[in-house]
Structure formats: structure tokens, C-alpha cells
Design an enzyme around this catalytic site. Structure first.
Site, PDB file in Angstrom:
ATOM      1  N   SER A 126      92.511  81.875  31.764  1.00 32.95           N
ATOM      2  CA  SER A 126      92.363  80.188  31.299  1.00 32.95           C
ATOM      3  C   SER A 126      93.562  79.651  31.109  1.00 32.95           C
ATOM      4  CB  SER A 126      91.764  80.427  29.809  1.00 32.95           C
ATOM      5  OG  SER A 126      91.823  79.044  29.159  1.00 32.95           O
TER       6      SER A 126
ATOM      7  N   TYR B  65      92.577  72.706  33.574  1.00 35.90           N
ATOM      8  CA  TYR B  65      92.146  71.397  33.063  1.00 35.90           C
ATOM      9  C   TYR B  65      92.842  70.503  33.578  1.00 35.90           C
ATOM     10  CZ  TYR B  65      88.956  73.607  29.909  1.00 35.90           C
ATOM     11  OH  TYR B  65      87.969  74.443  29.426  1.00 35.90           O
TER      12      TYR B  65
ATOM     13  N   THR C   6      88.361  73.045  36.773  1.00 34.28           N
ATOM     14  CA  THR C   6      87.181  72.698  35.708  1.00 34.28           C
ATOM     15  C   THR C   6      86.841  71.303  35.947  1.00 34.28           C
ATOM     16  OG1 THR C   6      87.681  74.242  34.459  1.00 34.28           O
ATOM     17  CG2 THR C   6      86.256  73.023  33.596  1.00 34.28           C
TER      18      THR C   6
ATOM     19  N   LYS D 296      84.905  74.819  39.450  1.00 36.44           N
ATOM     20  CA  LYS D 296      84.169  75.445  38.387  1.00 36.44           C
ATOM     21  C   LYS D 296      83.399  74.400  37.741  1.00 36.44           C
ATOM     22  CE  LYS D 296      84.623  78.819  34.648  1.00 36.44           C
ATOM     23  NZ  LYS D 296      83.917  77.979  33.627  1.00 36.44           N
TER      24      LYS D 296
ATOM     25  N   HIS E 257      79.709  75.793  31.862  1.00 41.81           N
ATOM     26  CA  HIS E 257      80.836  76.129  30.747  1.00 41.81           C
ATOM     27  C   HIS E 257      80.130  76.969  29.696  1.00 41.81           C
ATOM     28  CE1 HIS E 257      84.720  74.197  29.932  1.00 41.81           C
ATOM     29  NE2 HIS E 257      84.599  74.836  29.149  1.00 41.81           N
TER      30      HIS E 257
ATOM     31  N   ARG F  67      81.920  85.644  27.672  1.00 41.51           N
ATOM     32  CA  ARG F  67      81.624  86.127  26.345  1.00 41.51           C
ATOM     33  C   ARG F  67      81.773  87.723  26.221  1.00 41.51           C
ATOM     34  NH1 ARG F  67      78.380  81.267  26.191  1.00 41.51           N
ATOM     35  NH2 ARG F  67      78.799  79.944  24.463  1.00 41.51           N
TER      36      ARG F  67
END
Length: 384
Positions: A116, A148, A174, A251, A275, A330
Site C-alpha cells: 500500500s 493513489y 487505484t 485496481k 476496494h 483483511r
């Protein structure tokens, strides 16, 4: 006491969430709006049943998968299993090992990790691991960097140069976040969220002036930063192509129309994603969006999927519907919270062994054997 309390990802989730504080738990569990998309990303898999085949030679199960296609500059990236760790921010909320521990787990199991952009926004060690540290921990397993796009293109170019120099091979742009979704639990918990979840700090990247005005210059640039919500196909992909030699993946694609545009504008790959349900509630679950995207792409670029994957059988069903590779987000955080790097390795191992068993019992000796014929829709009497 059960000597093996973790047999499924559901076990891992239950124990891990009990170990973290309320704010962290809600940050991980919840998404946008009423969390309908969060729930349906997972429940979409249950609309498909498996069609076992027998008397097939499944004495050897081959799960090796090409993740990144080869280029003139680098060979293809191959993983030992078709499951990777999706990019998510601030792994040190789960464990002191942070993203470096996650990366080491991916390397140990022969998986891959997407990193990330959250790995560069903090400065304090407790907040994040640097992209370089994550790459060092995971080696070739750390190939994708999630980006981003902010309005400061000089900054964005600096970020791209930095991660390319560190050894990353693909940028995951993204594209589903021109605005941040309405995440109700985050709004309610905002006073209790750690600073690094509410304030992006690019101070370590901004400015090369070492004179007396440097701090003021940085302050002005930081204050003017925001997500660029004016991005269009015709401009952003050519800009990325001119700025980096990394592969350019998108993505957040969830429709056939956007998948076709991605191919037409030269994207190297697509990740079907909403997302994790954190942007637009009531949107199509990723598994349901997958078939139309696969049809639109026509094999011209790889199609990956994330969202709601909780079992090896879920991975199998996504592959059967046309995904080339599957990402989990997650569950990696649950693994970290449970036992750091070892917990993430456990999570990946559970998925790998469940997928292996599923392949063996459906007569699929390799990934290429998995097809729509392996599935049947609930309520239907015909195979897909």
C-alpha cells in the site's frame, strides 16, 4: 483445550478480532454505508456449487501461477499458489512486524504481496514500514506497489522513482477512489483513530531546497495535496508510461466497459475490485462482476480479483470464473494480529491446503484444468 484452534480463516478472524481494540476492529471489519457490499463480496461465492469429477490422476497438484507476464526487461513472476496479499495500509495496527512481517510471510510461502501507498505516508517507526524495508523483507515476492494519484505530479513522479529503484515491478493504480467513500465507523471513531490514519504526511518526499524556506515550502505543498479526481483515461496512463518503466495495472475495475477501456489504453493488467466494499456501498460484488470483465478483456491482459475471499474453495471458484489470480486483504491483517509473520504464513497455508484439496476432489491436477465446467449455479441443473 484444542491444540489446533485455527483450522479456517473464520477461526483466524474470530480470534484475531478479539485481540485488537474496538477502533482497530471496526476499521478492519466495516466498509462504506451499511456494509452491504462488504457482506455480499463474501456471500456471492455461495451462489456457486462445485462439480466433483472422479478417476482423474490427481497424484500431483500443481498450483504454480504466472502473476506478472514477462517483459523485455524482466522475466515472468511466478508464484507457488494463485493467492496474493492485497495492498492494505498500516499493518502495524495489527503487529509490530508490520508490512515487513507480511512480506516475509509471502516470501516464505511462495506467494506475492501488493504494498500500500500507506507505507510511505508516516515517519514514526510505529506507523509504517518503508517501501524499501518491505521489499527487503519479501524480496521478489514484493512486486506490486499500490498508488493513489494526488494532484502534485512532481510528488507522484518522486514516489514512482523511489519504488522502482527499490525493485518493485508493477504499479497498481487505484482507480475507484476519486472521492473517499462514506465509512461510517471511521467517521464515528475519528477522534480515536491514530494520527497516521487521518493525516497523510509526505514530508519525507517533498522538497529538495535545504535553505531557510524549506519548511515553509513543504508546509504549503502538503496543505495543497488532495486526491486527483480529474483523472481520465487519455491522460493518466500515458503519463504513467512516460514516468516509470514498471508495469501499469488498474485496481478497481468492476464493469466490462471499463475493462475494455483499460485494454484499449494499454494497461498491463486489471484487478477486479470494489476496494473491499469501502468505497461505494450497494455496488456489484467482485465475483459477480468478474465474468463480464473476463469476456471483455478476451485474454489480452491478466485479470486478477479481490474481495470476499475467505476459503480455498473461494479461490477455486474465482479461478473457474476466469480470474488468473486472487488477492486477499483483511485475512492478512487477521494473521498478523494472531501471530505476526507466522500468523500470515498460517493464513496462506490454510488457503493453499484448502485449494489443493478442492482441486484434487474436482479432478483438477493443475490451475489450467479449472474452468466454468467445474461449477453450477445454485438452483440450476446445468453446468456453466
Amino acid at each position: 483445550m484444542d491444540p489446533n484452534p485455527i483450522q479456517t480463516l473464520a477461526d483466524l478472524e474470530r480470534i484475531a478480532l478479539a485481540r485488537v481494540d474496538k477502533v482497530t476492529r471496526e476499521y478492519w471489519v466495516h466498509g462504506a454505508g451499511e456494509n452491504i457490499t462488504v457482506r455480499e463480496n463474501a456471500s456471492a461465492f455461495d451462489r456457486y456449487r462445485l462439480r466433483p469429477r472422479v478417476l482423474k490422476d490427481v497424484s500431483t497438484i500443481d498450483m504454480t501461477t504466472s502473476v506478472l507476464p514477462s517483459t523485455d526487461a524482466s522475466p515472468a513472476l511466478v508464484a507457488n499458489l494463485p493467492i496474493g496479499i492485497a495492498p492494505s495500509g498500516w499493518h502495524k495496527m495489527a503487529h509490530v512486524d508490520g508490512e515487513a512481517g507480511t512480506a516475509a510471510a509471502a516470501k516464505a510461502v511462495g506467494s506475492v504481496m501488493g504494498v500500500s501507498m500507506g507505507t510511505i505516508v508516516g515517519e514514526a517507526p510505529r506507523e509504517c514500514c518503508s517501501p524499501e524495508a518491505v521489499r527487503d523483507a519479501g524480496g521478489e515476492s514484493v512486486a506490486f506497489f499500490q498508488l493513489y494519484m494526488f494532484n502534485d505530479r512532481i510528488l507522484m513522479a518522486d514516489v514512482l522513482r523511489r519504488v522502482e529503484k527499490a525493485g518493485y515491478r508493477a504499479v497498481l493504480l487505484t482507480v475507484d477512489t476519486p472521492y473517499v467513500g462514506k465509512r461510517i465507523s471511521e467517521i464515528r471513531n475519528r477522534p480515536q483513530l491514530p494520527n497516521f490514519l487521518t493525516t497523510i504526511n509526505f514530508g519525507t518526499l517533498l522538497g529538495t531546497n535545504h535553505g531557510p524556506d524549506e519548511k515553509e515550502e513543504k508546509k504549503k505543498r502538503i496543505g495543497s495535496l488532495h486526491i486527483d479526481n480529474s483523472l481520465v483515461w487519455e491522460e493518466i496512463i500515458p503519463w504513467l508510461r512516460a514516468t516509470t518503466s514498471m508495469q501499469i495495472w488498474l485496481k478497481g475495475i468492476s464493469t466490462a466497459e471499463d475493462a475494455a477501456l483499460a485494454v484499449a489504453h494499454g494497461a498491463d493488467g486489471i484487478v477486479v475490485s470494489n476496494h473491499g466494499g469501502r468505497q461505494l456501498d450497494l455496488c456489484v460484488p467482485t465475483l459477480d462482476a468478474l465474468p463480464e470483465i473476463v469476456a471483455a478483456v478476451k485474454g489480452k491482459v491478466p485479470v486478477h480479483l479481490d474481495g470476499g475471499v475467505r476459503r480455498g474453495e473461494d479461490v477455486f471458484r474465482a479461478l473457474a470464473l476466469g480470474a488468473d489470480f486472487v488477492w486477499v486483504g483483511r485475512p492478512a491483517l487477521w494473521g498478523l494480529a494472531y501471530d505476526g509473520q507466522r500468523g500470515v504464513e498460517l493464513m496462506l497455508t490454510i488457503l493453499r491446503e484448502e485449494l489443493k484439496l478442492c482441486m484434487g476432489l474436482t479432478g483438477c491436477a493443475s490451475i489450467k484444468d479449472i474452468s466454468p465446467a467445474c461449477l453450477r449455479l445454485v438452483g440450476s441443473t446445468a453446468k456453466l
